[in-house]
Design a protein around this motif. Structure first.
Motif, PDB file in Angstrom:
ATOM      1  N   UNK A   1       4.640   7.343  -5.319  1.00 46.32           N
ATOM      2  CA  UNK A   1       4.603   8.193  -6.474  1.00 46.32           C
ATOM      3  C   UNK A   1       4.233   9.406  -6.185  1.00 46.32           C
ATOM      4  N   UNK A   2       2.858   9.475  -5.489  1.00 42.29           N
ATOM      5  CA  UNK A   2       2.186  10.572  -5.455  1.00 42.29           C
ATOM      6  C   UNK A   2       2.486  11.587  -4.078  1.00 42.29           C
ATOM      7  N   UNK A   3       3.548  11.205  -3.368  1.00 44.10           N
ATOM      8  CA  UNK A   3       3.997  11.874  -2.184  1.00 44.10           C
ATOM      9  C   UNK A   3       4.939  12.974  -2.676  1.00 44.10           C
ATOM     10  N   UNK A   4       4.852  14.097  -1.849  1.00 40.64           N
ATOM     11  CA  UNK A   4       6.039  14.986  -1.855  1.00 40.64           C
ATOM     12  C   UNK A   4       7.347  14.354  -1.640  1.00 40.64           C
TER      13      UNK A   4
ATOM     14  N   UNK B   1       2.892  -0.079  13.467  1.00 44.17           N
ATOM     15  CA  UNK B   1       2.209   0.495  12.757  1.00 44.17           C
ATOM     16  C   UNK B   1       2.963   1.602  11.700  1.00 44.17           C
ATOM     17  N   UNK B   2       2.428   2.217  10.902  1.00 43.85           N
ATOM     18  CA  UNK B   2       2.873   3.205  10.200  1.00 43.85           C
ATOM     19  C   UNK B   2       2.298   4.158   9.531  1.00 43.85           C
ATOM     20  N   UNK B   3       2.486   5.443   9.696  1.00 45.38           N
ATOM     21  CA  UNK B   3       1.408   6.469   9.220  1.00 45.38           C
ATOM     22  C   UNK B   3       2.119   7.517   8.020  1.00 45.38           C
ATOM     23  N   UNK B   4       1.292   7.992   7.103  1.00 42.83           N
ATOM     24  CA  UNK B   4       1.922   9.225   6.441  1.00 42.83           C
ATOM     25  C   UNK B   4       0.859  10.063   5.983  1.00 42.83           C
TER      26      UNK B   4
ATOM     27  N   UNK C   1       0.760  -1.100   0.274  1.00 45.44           N
ATOM     28  CA  UNK C   1      -0.207  -0.211  -0.071  1.00 45.44           C
ATOM     29  C   UNK C   1       0.812   1.330   0.142  1.00 45.44           C
ATOM     30  N   UNK C   2       1.901   1.281   0.689  1.00 47.66           N
ATOM     31  CA  UNK C   2       2.831   2.345   0.795  1.00 47.66           C
ATOM     32  C   UNK C   2       3.645   2.658  -0.530  1.00 47.66           C
ATOM     33  N   UNK C   3       3.921   1.664  -1.076  1.00 44.52           N
ATOM     34  CA  UNK C   3       4.574   1.537  -2.352  1.00 44.52           C
ATOM     35  C   UNK C   3       3.711   2.265  -3.420  1.00 44.52           C
ATOM     36  N   UNK C   4       2.381   1.851  -3.238  1.00 45.18           N
ATOM     37  CA  UNK C   4       1.608   2.326  -4.317  1.00 45.18           C
ATOM     38  C   UNK C   4       1.129   4.011  -4.242  1.00 45.18           C
TER      39      UNK C   4
ATOM     40  N   UNK D   1       8.087  11.033   0.584  1.00 44.52           N
ATOM     41  CA  UNK D   1       8.261   9.930  -0.242  1.00 44.52           C
ATOM     42  C   UNK D   1       9.392   9.113   0.373  1.00 44.52           C
ATOM     43  N   UNK D   2      10.529  10.047   0.746  1.00 42.04           N
ATOM     44  CA  UNK D   2      11.777   9.513   1.004  1.00 42.04           C
ATOM     45  C   UNK D   2      11.544   8.784   2.510  1.00 42.04           C
TER      46      UNK D   2
END
Length: 116
Positions: A52-55, A85-88, A46-49, A59-60
């Motif tokens: 590409x759309x992240x600033x 967990x992870x969040x962004x 999900x994060x990889x998907x 993204x880094x």
């Protein structure tokens, strides 16, 4: 994971909030994974998907978690019986992925093992 005679599955949730300032849920989903690796693999996918759309900075950070120690630490936590967990943030939204071990029920009496 400490073996107490109880088998575990891993409850995985993904919640996207419609705004960083508001608690409104825009989207939510969940599933059960059979292993820690499967649970974290779903987050990585999900994060990889979204990557590409992240600033650039976000993204880094996201790819560092996906390809580096973050996901390894998360698998380790699940093996120890701890949640992770992870969040962004992305496009003005906030997404959180959480995973926690949950015991599978066991039969009692004359059974051949755990209920599946």
């Amino acid at each position: 994971m400490h073996n107490s005679g109880t088998e575990h599955a891993f409850w995985c949730e993904q919640v996207t909030y419609s705004s960083l300032a508001v608690d409104g849920i825009a989207d939510a989903s969940h599933h059960v994974a059979p292993t820690p690796a499967d649970a974290i693999r779903s987050i990585r996918t999900a994060v990889r998907a979204l990557a590409a759309t992240l600033p650039s900075i976000e993204r880094k950070r996201a790819l560092s978690w996906v390809d580096g120690g973050g996901c390894i630490g998360a698998v380790g936590a699940l093996h120890r019986g701890e949640p992770c967990g992870f969040s962004l943030s992305h496009r003005g939204r906030w997404t959180e992925w959480t995973v926690r071990p949950v015991p599978l029920p066991l039969r009692t009496g004359h059974d051949d093992g755990p209920v599946r």
